[in-house]
Design a protein around this motif. Structure first.
Motif, PDB file in Angstrom:
ATOM      1  N   ARG A  31      90.032 -39.883  81.798  1.00 34.71           N
ATOM      2  CA  ARG A  31      90.061 -38.833  82.817  1.00 34.71           C
ATOM      3  C   ARG A  31      89.487 -37.536  82.228  1.00 34.71           C
ATOM      4  O   ARG A  31      89.854 -37.129  81.132  1.00 34.71           O
ATOM      5  N   GLY A  32      88.606 -36.926  82.983  1.00 30.40           N
ATOM      6  CA  GLY A  32      87.824 -35.801  82.489  1.00 30.40           C
ATOM      7  C   GLY A  32      86.367 -36.181  82.341  1.00 30.40           C
ATOM      8  O   GLY A  32      85.499 -35.311  82.342  1.00 30.40           O
ATOM      9  N   SER A  33      86.104 -37.493  82.238  1.00 38.41           N
ATOM     10  CA  SER A  33      84.723 -37.968  82.127  1.00 38.41           C
ATOM     11  C   SER A  33      84.006 -37.823  83.461  1.00 38.41           C
ATOM     12  O   SER A  33      84.608 -37.897  84.540  1.00 38.41           O
ATOM     13  N   THR A  34      82.703 -37.648  83.398  1.00 42.09           N
ATOM     14  CA  THR A  34      81.879 -37.646  84.593  1.00 42.09           C
ATOM     15  C   THR A  34      81.521 -39.086  84.969  1.00 42.09           C
ATOM     16  O   THR A  34      81.719 -40.013  84.194  1.00 42.09           O
ATOM     17  N   GLY A  35      80.967 -39.255  86.169  1.00 37.39           N
ATOM     18  CA  GLY A  35      80.455 -40.551  86.582  1.00 37.39           C
ATOM     19  C   GLY A  35      81.422 -41.420  87.356  1.00 37.39           C
ATOM     20  O   GLY A  35      81.061 -42.511  87.797  1.00 37.39           O
ATOM     21  N   TYR A  36      82.650 -40.959  87.565  1.00 38.93           N
ATOM     22  CA  TYR A  36      83.654 -41.753  88.273  1.00 38.93           C
ATOM     23  C   TYR A  36      84.282 -40.951  89.411  1.00 38.93           C
ATOM     24  O   TYR A  36      85.406 -41.229  89.835  1.00 38.93           O
ATOM     25  N   GLY A  37      83.567 -39.976  89.891  1.00 39.78           N
ATOM     26  CA  GLY A  37      84.055 -39.172  91.004  1.00 39.78           C
ATOM     27  C   GLY A  37      84.680 -37.869  90.555  1.00 39.78           C
ATOM     28  O   GLY A  37      85.128 -37.708  89.419  1.00 39.78           O
ATOM     29  N   ARG A  38      84.707 -36.909  91.497  1.00 44.29           N
ATOM     30  CA  ARG A  38      85.198 -35.564  91.199  1.00 44.29           C
ATOM     31  C   ARG A  38      86.658 -35.559  90.790  1.00 44.29           C
ATOM     32  O   ARG A  38      87.064 -34.843  89.864  1.00 44.29           O
ATOM     33  N   ALA A  39      87.499 -36.370  91.447  1.00 41.81           N
ATOM     34  CA  ALA A  39      88.928 -36.358  91.133  1.00 41.81           C
ATOM     35  C   ALA A  39      89.183 -36.810  89.706  1.00 41.81           C
ATOM     36  O   ALA A  39      90.070 -36.274  89.026  1.00 41.81           O
ATOM     37  N   TRP A  40      88.394 -37.780  89.222  1.00 41.33           N
ATOM     38  CA  TRP A  40      88.569 -38.269  87.855  1.00 41.33           C
ATOM     39  C   TRP A  40      88.180 -37.181  86.848  1.00 41.33           C
ATOM     40  O   TRP A  40      88.907 -36.938  85.872  1.00 41.33           O
ATOM     41  N   THR A  41      87.076 -36.513  87.112  1.00 40.01           N
ATOM     42  CA  THR A  41      86.632 -35.441  86.216  1.00 40.01           C
ATOM     43  C   THR A  41      87.598 -34.267  86.236  1.00 40.01           C
ATOM     44  O   THR A  41      87.948 -33.713  85.193  1.00 40.01           O
ATOM     45  N   ASP A  42      88.058 -33.888  87.428  1.00 41.49           N
ATOM     46  CA  ASP A  42      88.891 -32.694  87.567  1.00 41.49           C
ATOM     47  C   ASP A  42      90.359 -32.932  87.215  1.00 41.49           C
ATOM     48  O   ASP A  42      91.155 -31.996  87.236  1.00 41.49           O
ATOM     49  N   ALA A  43      90.705 -34.181  86.879  1.00 36.08           N
ATOM     50  CA  ALA A  43      92.088 -34.456  86.487  1.00 36.08           C
ATOM     51  C   ALA A  43      92.462 -33.769  85.184  1.00 36.08           C
ATOM     52  O   ALA A  43      93.649 -33.641  84.853  1.00 36.08           O
ATOM     53  N   LEU A  44      91.466 -33.308  84.471  1.00 39.75           N
ATOM     54  CA  LEU A  44      91.685 -32.703  83.159  1.00 39.75           C
ATOM     55  C   LEU A  44      92.051 -31.223  83.341  1.00 39.75           C
ATOM     56  O   LEU A  44      91.211 -30.341  83.243  1.00 39.75           O
ATOM     57  N   LYS A  45      93.298 -30.959  83.596  1.00 36.90           N
ATOM     58  CA  LYS A  45      93.778 -29.594  83.766  1.00 36.90           C
ATOM     59  C   LYS A  45      95.187 -29.462  83.199  1.00 36.90           C
ATOM     60  O   LYS A  45      95.985 -30.401  83.269  1.00 36.90           O
ATOM     61  N   VAL A  46      95.495 -28.301  82.643  1.00 38.34           N
ATOM     62  CA  VAL A  46      96.810 -27.877  82.167  1.00 38.34           C
ATOM     63  C   VAL A  46      97.262 -28.707  80.951  1.00 38.34           C
ATOM     64  O   VAL A  46      97.432 -28.167  79.861  1.00 38.34           O
ATOM     65  N   ARG A  47      97.445 -30.030  81.110  1.00 38.29           N
ATOM     66  CA  ARG A  47      97.864 -30.889  79.990  1.00 38.29           C
ATOM     67  C   ARG A  47      96.613 -31.386  79.267  1.00 38.29           C
ATOM     68  O   ARG A  47      96.429 -32.595  79.048  1.00 38.29           O
ATOM     69  N   VAL A  48      95.791 -30.476  78.893  1.00 36.28           N
ATOM     70  CA  VAL A  48      94.497 -30.802  78.296  1.00 36.28           C
ATOM     71  C   VAL A  48      94.690 -31.573  76.991  1.00 36.28           C
ATOM     72  O   VAL A  48      95.540 -31.237  76.169  1.00 36.28           O
ATOM     73  N   GLY A  49      93.895 -32.616  76.807  1.00 35.83           N
ATOM     74  CA  GLY A  49      94.000 -33.441  75.620  1.00 35.83           C
ATOM     75  C   GLY A  49      95.042 -34.533  75.772  1.00 35.83           C
ATOM     76  O   GLY A  49      94.788 -35.704  75.469  1.00 35.83           O
ATOM     77  N   LEU A  50      96.201 -34.183  76.246  1.00 35.82           N
ATOM     78  CA  LEU A  50      97.277 -35.157  76.412  1.00 35.82           C
ATOM     79  C   LEU A  50      96.943 -36.160  77.505  1.00 35.82           C
ATOM     80  O   LEU A  50      97.307 -37.341  77.412  1.00 35.82           O
ATOM     81  N   ILE A  51      96.267 -35.713  78.549  1.00 38.02           N
ATOM     82  CA  ILE A  51      95.848 -36.612  79.634  1.00 38.02           C
ATOM     83  C   ILE A  51      94.867 -37.647  79.105  1.00 38.02           C
ATOM     84  O   ILE A  51      95.004 -38.849  79.355  1.00 38.02           O
ATOM     85  N   GLU A  52      93.864 -37.199  78.364  1.00 40.50           N
ATOM     86  CA  GLU A  52      92.874 -38.126  77.832  1.00 40.50           C
ATOM     87  C   GLU A  52      93.516 -39.138  76.889  1.00 40.50           C
ATOM     88  O   GLU A  52      93.181 -40.331  76.887  1.00 40.50           O
TER      89      GLU A  52
END
Length: 608
Positions: free
Chosen positions: A417-438
């Motif tokens: 999550r945070g990567s491009t190429g899989y839709g805006r929601a997947w890319t934009d999921a990278l917020k607040v808990r940065v690093g921990l989400i990935e």
């Protein structure tokens, strides 16, 4: 600790291992060509052992090296009339410098924009009149400024704002300037403004609604036709990147509504009659022509794999840079055969990539797997994490992963999550808990790799560069039982210090990701900083860093290393004289060799 003290002479070709040949083999970029002189082209090559700019006169086949700097040069632009080559001159990779220009035929370099102080670049557009440039600049003191620079006249300040912005494009007749800006404070989603050269506003387009919606726009280019006020832009209104045509004079928006499942980008055909469509979906890409008259899509034949760049030529043909995980890159044309085939040693291929989909906490995660031909698990496995974070790994040739495969390792690359190429929601999921989400997504793929029998849980290496290096250090501290070794290149290691030392545009991105500055949201920076968890790290750690890096500055890496030293933790550090990575082939090979040696010393030889 190891310091860079110059490169050693390359081995004779017959004695050189395949992994090294992949780095040394001459490569070329997709050639850029001058709009009004299409036989004149500019490309990047590593033919001398350093990535530099080259001029190519297609009518005669003559090529010449344009730049020659110790740490290499890749940022260059060819003027529309083909008369000048502009290139960005920084100091040893620090990305802070000035634009210079050189006649296409060769000659002395000259300062291209007298009157503008050094800065970080924020876009460049050159006029067809041969004397006008629109220059984007970024500094810590001024934020972003955009100037109109005309030969013989003082630069005119067109735009200024504290938040990040950049030059989009200059219209065919030079009367309209498109600017991407983030004045609303969301550095991940730009709005657009079109200005006249005197600074007056012609049109505005903002899908963020003042920052309340996470929808971005991007400039793809003005129509290449005299008097045409159409601007091709990218939008995210249906949850992915798609093109539309915006007539900035009338306000009319023509939504192409292409029936393609992934992200779509586009550029104009030179006569303005259609668009060259680049469609990216599930780590692969394909090309189409969109015709305005008929409104339909026509497939442009390319092999399965990844198109890293494409351009339509005046004769209607398409040139593109293509590769796959198994086949090295080549510049091809729809007319058949290679466009620009560098002489000398050819790069060996590698093994194909396999697709894996793993259920994760935020949805299905796409991972790409390579392993030695005929190998069965459990294997020593390298999790090679991409940077960005707004980027993605694809079915494209990569010498680094291929080197690990040659040495007996499986390699897994995760489009978290945070990567491009899989839709805006997947890319934009990278917020607040940065690093921990990935890391949650990487952990899900790690569990699959072990449970499937592919990966040996006692021989797992976490590695990556830039944001991938950041996730490596964070993962070693947050998931200490999961990883056997960590190898981090040019990483974020101390998020707070990195924020204060990095270039202004990246500060804006960090404020967007974490919701403020370290002083405003200290708990978020602490939770996302590898330094917070350094005392929990048990795996041996290898770090490499460029001493001139403006993106992941050296001081914050030193802070992390000092904490490892205080604990007596098993670690090694390699510093080298460059910025955010090196453009020198010998230096890159040295770094890969050090990483391979570090793994072998701790895990033993794995074959290959």
């Amino acid at each position: 600790m190891t310091e860079s003290n110059g490169s050693t002479a390359p081995q004779r070709t017959e004695e050189m291992p395949d992994w090294e040949k992949r780095f040394r083999a001459p490569r070329v970029s997709l050639p850029d060509w001058a709009e009004d002189a299409p036989d004149r082209s500019l490309f990047v090559s590593n033919a001398t052992g350093t990535y530099e700019l080259y001029a190519w006169e297609r009518s005669t086949g003559e090529q010449r090296q344009v730049t020659n700097r110790a740490n290499g040069t890749t940022d260059g632009v060819l003027s529309p009339d083909g008369a000048w080559i502009w290139w960005f001159d920084d100091k040893d990779g620090d990305e802070f410098g000035v634009w210079r220009r050189q006649p296409f035929e060769g000659g002395e370099d000259e300062l291209a924009t007298p009157g503008l102080d050094p800065s970080y670049p924020a876009g460049l557009a050159l006029g067809r009149d041969g004397r006008t440039a629109v220059v984007g600049r970024s500094t810590d003191e001024d934020g972003t400024t955009i100037h109109v620079a005309r030969l013989g006249e003082p630069p005119f300040e067109l735009y200024r704002h504290r938040e990040s912005a950049g030059v989009g494009d200059l219209s065919h007749d030079g009367t309209l300037i498109a600017v991407e800006h983030t004045e609303h404070g969301d550095a991940m989603h730009s709005a657009l403004r079109v200005l006249r050269p005197d600074g007056t506003t012609v049109a505005e387009l903002d899908d963020t609604e003042g920052g309340t919606r996470e929808l971005g726009l991007e400039v793809l280019g003005f129509a290449p036709v005299a008097g045409d006020t159409r601007l091709l832009i990218g939008h995210q209104r249906r949850g992915r990147w798609e093109p539309l045509v915006w007539d900035v004079a009338t306000g009319t928006q023509t939504d192409l509504a292409l029936d393609l499942p992934g992200d779509v980008s586009a550029e104009w055909y030179p006569d303005g009659s259609g668009l060259l469509i680049v469609h990216g979906f599930e780590a692969r890409s394909e090309l189409f022509r969109y015709d305005f008259a008929g409104g339909g899509l026509e497939k442009v034949a390319t092999p399965a794999g990844t198109v890293s760049g494409a351009t339509a030529r005046p004769d209607g043909s398409v040139e593109y840079l293509w590769s796959s995980a198994a086949e090295p890159p080549s510049v091809r044309s729809t007319t058949g055969g290679p466009v620009l085939d560098p002489p000398g040693m050819k790069s060996p291929g590698s093994v194909p990539v396999q697709d894996v989909w793993v259920e994760g906490p935020g949805g299905r995660i796409h991972a790409l797997v390579q392993k030695p031909a005929g190998a069965t698990g459990p294997l020593p496995t390298v999790f090679d994490i991409h940077g960005g974070p707004t980027w993605h790994d694809s079915d494209a040739f990569a010498a680094g992963p291929a080197a690990w495969v040659d040495h007996g390792y499986a390699v897994i690359r995760v489009n978290y999550r945070g990567s491009t190429g899989y839709g805006r929601a997947w890319t934009d999921a990278l917020k607040v808990r940065v690093g921990l989400i990935e890391l949650e997504d990487i952990e899900a793929v790690r569990e699959w790799a072990v449970s499937s029998g592919l990966a040996d849980p006692a021989r797992l290496i976490l590695t990556g560069g830039s944001w991938g290096g950041y996730l490596t250090l964070l993962g070693l501290g947050v998931q200490p039982e999961a990883w056997t070794l960590g190898i981090a290149a040019v990483p974020v290691a101390d998020y707070v210090t990195a924020y204060h030392d990095e270039m202004e545009a990246l500060k804006a991105m960090d404020r967007t990701l974490l919701g403020g500055t370290p002083e405003e949201v200290p708990e978020r920076f602490d939770a996302s900083s590898p330094l917070t968890y350094v005392d929990a790290v048990t795996a041996p750690v290898y770090l490499s860093a460029g001493v001139n890096d403006p993106r992941c500055p050296i001081r914050q890496i030193d802070n992390y290393v000092k904490r490892l030293e205080m604990r007596g933790a098993d670690h090694e550090v390699y510093r080298y004289d460059a910025g955010h990575g090196s453009l020198v082939v010998d230096e890159r090979i040295k770094q890969v060799r050090l990483e391979l040696d570090f793994a072998e010393r701790h895990l033993g030889p794995q074959g290959g």
